[in-house]
Motif scaffolding. Structure first.
Motif, PDB file in Angstrom:
ATOM      1  N   LEU A 115      62.146  22.980  85.438  1.00 17.32           N
ATOM      2  CA  LEU A 115      62.538  22.074  84.358  1.00 17.32           C
ATOM      3  C   LEU A 115      63.204  20.852  84.961  1.00 17.32           C
ATOM      4  O   LEU A 115      63.940  20.946  85.939  1.00 17.32           O
TER       5      LEU A 115
ATOM      6  N   LEU B 229      66.765  26.619  76.903  1.00 14.08           N
ATOM      7  CA  LEU B 229      65.471  27.280  76.720  1.00 14.08           C
ATOM      8  C   LEU B 229      65.635  28.790  76.591  1.00 14.08           C
ATOM      9  O   LEU B 229      65.043  29.425  75.711  1.00 14.08           O
TER      10      LEU B 229
ATOM     11  N   LEU C 248      62.001  18.613  80.391  1.00 12.95           N
ATOM     12  CA  LEU C 248      60.541  18.707  80.411  1.00 12.95           C
ATOM     13  C   LEU C 248      60.110  19.623  81.548  1.00 12.95           C
ATOM     14  O   LEU C 248      60.810  19.747  82.551  1.00 12.95           O
ATOM     15  N   ILE C 249      58.950  20.269  81.390  1.00 10.47           N
ATOM     16  CA  ILE C 249      58.446  21.133  82.460  1.00 10.47           C
ATOM     17  C   ILE C 249      57.758  20.260  83.502  1.00 10.47           C
ATOM     18  O   ILE C 249      56.845  19.503  83.210  1.00 10.47           O
TER      19      ILE C 249
ATOM     20  N   LEU D 187      65.986  19.592  75.448  1.00 12.35           N
ATOM     21  CA  LEU D 187      64.572  19.936  75.660  1.00 12.35           C
ATOM     22  C   LEU D 187      63.727  18.904  74.913  1.00 12.35           C
ATOM     23  O   LEU D 187      63.998  18.606  73.753  1.00 12.35           O
TER      24      LEU D 187
ATOM     25  N   VAL E 127      58.708  21.389  75.221  1.00 12.70           N
ATOM     26  CA  VAL E 127      58.435  22.403  76.240  1.00 12.70           C
ATOM     27  C   VAL E 127      57.446  23.427  75.689  1.00 12.70           C
ATOM     28  O   VAL E 127      57.616  23.926  74.583  1.00 12.70           O
TER      29      VAL E 127
ATOM     30  N   ASP F 234      54.756  24.497  86.722  1.00  9.00           N
ATOM     31  CA  ASP F 234      54.663  25.857  86.198  1.00  9.00           C
ATOM     32  C   ASP F 234      53.559  26.549  86.968  1.00  9.00           C
ATOM     33  O   ASP F 234      52.376  26.327  86.729  1.00  9.00           O
TER      34      ASP F 234
END
Ligand SMILES: Nc1ncnc2c1ncn2[C@@H]1O[C@H](COP(=O)(O)OP(=O)(O)OP(=O)(O)O)[C@@H](O)[C@H]1O
Ligand SMILES: [Mg+2]
Lengths: 246, 424
Positions: A214, A47, A218-219, A21, A24, A222
């Motif tokens: 994801l 996560l 990284l996102i 991650l 995030v 959303d």
């Protein structure tokens, strides 16, 4: 409410560092029905484990109802999990020596509730997941879908704040997977319990009212979405007002 | 409290579900404990029998001698004899111990061709006994295998059966003993073998030569003196206590007589045997430790397996908020349960097999005749009920099982929860 802010997690495997991650941030409101999606290795499990207090972040913070979980010690985290977090695993992870009833009742036994109370609440949730008449069966005597139903009952029986499910349908065929998702969605609406589940299956993602994508830690995306099936009656904001109790 | 009860139920369910594992582990504990109980029973039994046979056939419980005689016991000097044994025996009356006077002296046995297969001689110890008083202290008269026991004042001799076989003697064979009298003159004693003894004490069978006290008194010019007065009391009596009793009784004697007397208990008299027993008990501990190790390895193997195959389960327990203590408790209760089953089976098995060992013993007479193992038993090794060992074996089985399960459980608990959940 759960607030994840700037969370980084790096694994060391031998000489190489794996950045699972890389910063995030997400906010999960009570009552959400949310999917964390992404290709294999994108950091979904990492996560979920961080949110579930099974692991600790290297950077950033995770607040559960305003409390930073990094301030809690091992024992306090275990207690938090025991009271407020339900887990559903890809491979069910039921205790093979116990019946469906005993497996589902397990979290309540851990909480040391009265036997009568345990009996009542467990039977209630087993009926709700459609296993009212299979309470005495051992996991080996149940199908995969039925086993996952027991696992769902086990996660929900203590009325947790949040249920975390890491690829709950990956070990099931698509039809059974869909039934499981419909069941989870129904429980989310009836109980107001927050559900966060991970998947890399398009069909499963479409079930969620909020989709977090994801990619490489990284996102990428959303957003709220119109759930594809069964959830049409619920508002797409992803926030339920039906949540009852804590 | 309730969750503890739940953990106990969980442990017991696991125990009875993994029947194969429970069975194998239980068996290894049971066999280990049963062996432990049996070996201990046999070794203690042999020791006990040996001690009894030492006392009843060889040394008596305690012997009273002149200090100088005891100091030169290898030579058995007749000049250091107790002059007035009757006075000493009289003085010992208040102790209630039976007393038998004896003369132990060294002599050379002479065998001549016809009836013996060939000419020969051997240095040996000859013991002169009072045929009636001696039976109060020793059990020789009950061990006559052929012929008869000695009579007063006859020119007869009773010898050990194995000795008779070795020299080729039989009932009626003549035997010549060459020795020195009390005052140092050579003396030839011609006797005839009237009986053979076969006692449970191999030393007696192999070396015993007995003649009547009166015969010896006359031929050795003893004038009523004897080399020792042997006493009998239960061999379990505390020797410090008995020695104190004897010494206080002897203190009634005129000081001059009393000062020169040594009171020597069977532990001193049978020093070679006692030292041997001590050495053997070291060996015994090694054997018992090995048995213990075998059981431990058996248990740890299955315990390790049972924990490793459930690491994911442990991960799940932890994810669900079970504390390390609770998980450990559940696994340790399970291990304790296996230990209890194994220990119960082991004690039952051990006790069952020990019954015939105590009642009948193990017959190894074929070995005893040719090998001197230093034990004072012939042929039959008997077990003994040793309740302390049985109880401690039982407890050990349970504790061992718990202790061994502790290690893999701790290892699994040291893993990250996430790693435990992914464990294959
Ligand atoms: N315990 C670990 N040690 C080393 N590397 C790890 C560990 N756990 C995860 N990783 C690595 O971190 C990255 C993210 O892993 P993660 O399990 O979160 O991905 P994922 O999205 O759940 O993948 P999948 O869909 O295959 O389950 C991967 O590259 C993985 O190899
Ligand atoms: Mg994953």
């Amino acid at each position: 409410m759960i607030e994840v802010t700037g969370v980084k997690k790096t694994y060391r495997s031998g000489e190489t560092l794996v950045h699972a991650l890389r910063g995030v941030s997400i906010k999960i409101e009570n009552g959400e029905f949310m999917s964390i999606a992404g290709p294999s290795g994108s950091g979904k499990t990492t996560l979920l484990n961080l949110i579930g207090c099974l692991d600790t972040a290297d950077h950033g913070s995770i607040l559960i109802d305003g409390t930073d979980i990094s301030t809690k010690d091992k024992q306090e985290l275990a207690l938090l999990r025991r009271r407020s977090i339900g887990f559903i695993f890809q491979s069910f992870n039921l205790i093979p020596v116990l019946t469906a009833f005993e497996n589902a009742a397990f979290p309540l036994s851990l909480l040391g509730l009265e036997e009568k109370e345990i009996q009542r609440r467990t039977m209630e949730i087993l009926k709700e997941v459609g296993l009212g008449d299979m309470a005495h069966r051992k996991p080996a005597e149940l199908s995969g879908g039925q086993q996952q139903r027991v696992a769902i009952a086990r996660a929900l029986v203590k009325d947790p704040q949040i249920v975390l499910a890491d690829e709950p349908t990956a070990n099931l065929d698509s039809r059974t997977g869909q039934e499981i998702l419909e069941l989870m969605e129904g429980l989310n609406r009836n109980h107001g319990t927050t559900f966060v589940f991970s998947t890399h299956d398009k069909m499963v993602m479409d079930f969620a009212r909020r989709l977090v994508l994801l990619h490489d830690g990284l996102i990428q995306k959303d957003e709220s979405q119109e759930p594809s099936l069964g959830a049409s009656t619920t508002l797409a904001t992803g926030v339920s007002t039906e949540r009852q109790g804590g | 409290m309730k969750s503890r009860l739940f953990l106990l139920r969980l442990a017991m369910k696991n125990l009875f579900r993994h029947t194969r594992r429970t069975f194998i582990t239980g068996i290894s504990i049971a066999v280990g404990l049963a062996m432990f109980i049996l070996i201990d029973s046999l070794l203690v039994g042999i020791e006990e029998d040996s001690t009894r046979n030492l006392v009843l056939y060889e040394t008596s419980s305690t012997s009273i001698m002149k200090e100088d005689y005891w100091a030169e016991k290898e030579n058995m000097p007749l000049k250091h004899s107790i002059e007035k044994p009757e006075a000493v025996i009289e003085a010992l009356q208040p102790t209630g111990y039976s007393a038998a006077p004896r003369i132990s002296f060294s002599g050379e046995l002479i065998m001549r061709q016809d009836p013996y297969p060939e000419d020969g001689s051997m240095q040996t110890r000859v013991i002169a006994i009072d045929p009636s008083l001696d039976t109060e202290v020793y059990l020789l008269d009950e061990s006559i295998s052929r012929g008869r026991f000695l009579e007063q004042d006859e020119m007869g001799v009773v010898i050990g059966e194995w000795l008779a076989e070795d020299i080729g003697a039989d009932i009626g064979s003549p035997l010549t003993i060459i020795t020195r009298t009390k005052s140092g003159y050579f003396q030839t004693i011609d006797v005839e073998i009237v009986g053979l003894v076969n006692t449970p004490n191999p030393i007696v069978n192999r070396t015993g030569v007995y003649i009547p006290l009166e015969t010896a008194d006359y031929l050795l010019e003893m004038n009523g003196a004897v080399t020792q007065i042997d006493l009998s009391f239960p061999y379990t009596t505390d020797l410090k206590e008995s020695t104190a009793n004897i010494q206080s009784a002897l203190s009634k004697l005129p000081p001059s007589t009393m000062d020169e007397l040594a009171v020597v208990d069977w532990k001193e008299l049978g020093k070679d045997f006692v030292a041997l027993a001590a050495a053997k008990s070291g060996g015994t501990k090694v054997i018992l430790f090995l048995v213990f190790l075998i059981a431990a390895v058996g248990i740890s193997n299955t315990m390790l397996m049972s924990v490793y195959e459930r690491i994911r389960e442990i991960g799940m327990f932890r994810a669900m908020g079970m504390s390390d203590g609770e998980i450990r408790l559940a696994f340790l209760m399970e291990a304790g349960g296996i230990g209890l089953i194994g220990a119960t089976a082991g004690v039952l098995l051990g006790v069952l097999v020990n019954i015939p060992m105590v009642e009948n013993g193990i017959d190894y007479s074929f070995l005893m005749r040719d090998f001197d193992m230093g034990y004072r038993i012939t042929g039959i090794a008997r077990g003994l009920w040793n309740y302390g060992t049985i109880v401690s074996a039982f407890v050990t089985g349970i504790v061992l099982s718990i202790v061994i399960a502790f290690i893999p459980t701790s290892k699994a608990l040291k893993m990250q929860v996430t790693d435990a959940l992914r464990f294959q």
